[in-house]
Design a protein around this motif. Structure first.
Motif, PDB file in Angstrom:
ATOM      1  N   PHE A 100      43.768  13.933  29.631  1.00  0.00           N
ATOM      2  CA  PHE A 100      42.392  13.575  29.300  1.00  0.00           C
ATOM      3  C   PHE A 100      42.324  12.921  27.922  1.00  0.00           C
ATOM      4  N   VAL A 101      42.998  13.494  26.938  1.00  0.00           N
ATOM      5  CA  VAL A 101      42.984  12.957  25.577  1.00  0.00           C
ATOM      6  C   VAL A 101      43.565  11.548  25.557  1.00  0.00           C
ATOM      7  N   TRP A 102      44.688  11.344  26.227  1.00  0.00           N
ATOM      8  CA  TRP A 102      45.294  10.015  26.264  1.00  0.00           C
ATOM      9  C   TRP A 102      44.392   9.025  26.976  1.00  0.00           C
ATOM     10  N   SER A 103      43.781   9.447  28.058  1.00  0.00           N
ATOM     11  CA  SER A 103      42.905   8.570  28.812  1.00  0.00           C
ATOM     12  C   SER A 103      41.714   8.116  27.962  1.00  0.00           C
ATOM     13  N   VAL A 104      41.075   9.048  27.307  1.00  0.00           N
ATOM     14  CA  VAL A 104      39.917   8.710  26.467  1.00  0.00           C
ATOM     15  C   VAL A 104      40.349   7.835  25.295  1.00  0.00           C
ATOM     16  N   THR A 105      41.492   8.113  24.705  1.00  0.00           N
ATOM     17  CA  THR A 105      41.981   7.321  23.579  1.00  0.00           C
ATOM     18  C   THR A 105      42.271   5.883  23.993  1.00  0.00           C
ATOM     19  N   VAL A 106      42.913   5.723  25.138  1.00  0.00           N
ATOM     20  CA  VAL A 106      43.220   4.375  25.615  1.00  0.00           C
ATOM     21  C   VAL A 106      41.933   3.610  25.906  1.00  0.00           C
ATOM     22  N   TRP A 107      40.957   4.254  26.559  1.00  0.00           N
ATOM     23  CA  TRP A 107      39.680   3.587  26.828  1.00  0.00           C
ATOM     24  C   TRP A 107      38.979   3.197  25.538  1.00  0.00           C
ATOM     25  N   TRP A 108      39.033   4.078  24.551  1.00  0.00           N
ATOM     26  CA  TRP A 108      38.383   3.811  23.268  1.00  0.00           C
ATOM     27  C   TRP A 108      39.015   2.594  22.578  1.00  0.00           C
ATOM     28  N   VAL A 109      40.341   2.554  22.539  1.00  0.00           N
ATOM     29  CA  VAL A 109      41.035   1.445  21.883  1.00  0.00           C
ATOM     30  C   VAL A 109      40.756   0.126  22.614  1.00  0.00           C
ATOM     31  N   LEU A 110      40.860   0.153  23.935  1.00  0.00           N
ATOM     32  CA  LEU A 110      40.623  -1.071  24.703  1.00  0.00           C
ATOM     33  C   LEU A 110      39.190  -1.569  24.555  1.00  0.00           C
ATOM     34  N   LEU A 111      38.243  -0.657  24.582  1.00  0.00           N
ATOM     35  CA  LEU A 111      36.843  -1.051  24.436  1.00  0.00           C
ATOM     36  C   LEU A 111      36.559  -1.572  23.026  1.00  0.00           C
ATOM     37  N   ALA A 112      37.141  -0.945  22.013  1.00  0.00           N
ATOM     38  CA  ALA A 112      36.953  -1.417  20.637  1.00  0.00           C
ATOM     39  C   ALA A 112      37.515  -2.823  20.472  1.00  0.00           C
TER      40      ALA A 112
END
Length: 69
Positions: free
Chosen positions: A10-22
């Motif tokens: 979950f942490v990796w998934s949210v982090t990847v989405w955050w970086v890609l969206l930013a």
């Protein structure tokens, strides 16, 4: 899957989405010649990801409630 593995996934998934969206917001701002900073885009992306996760949690909770106990 264990709880620890689920949590890390979950942490990796949210982090990847955050970086890609930013990065997407930052690149969109640069493309449209808007004065953007990567920090501001990262903050906006964090709010969008948090809102999405809250919405997903509510959707899952409502679906489980409809299925019954």
């Amino acid at each position: 899957m264990t709880d620890a593995r689920r949590r890390w996934r979950f942490v990796w998934s949210v982090t990847v989405w955050w970086v890609l969206l930013a990065l997407a917001l930052w690149l969109l701002g640069k493309t449209l010649d808007q004065p953007t900073s990567l920090a501001a885009c990262a903050g906006s992306a964090a709010l969008l990801v948090a809102g999405g996760e809250v919405g997903d949690g509510l959707r899952r909770r409502l679906r489980a409630r409809r299925r019954g106990p």
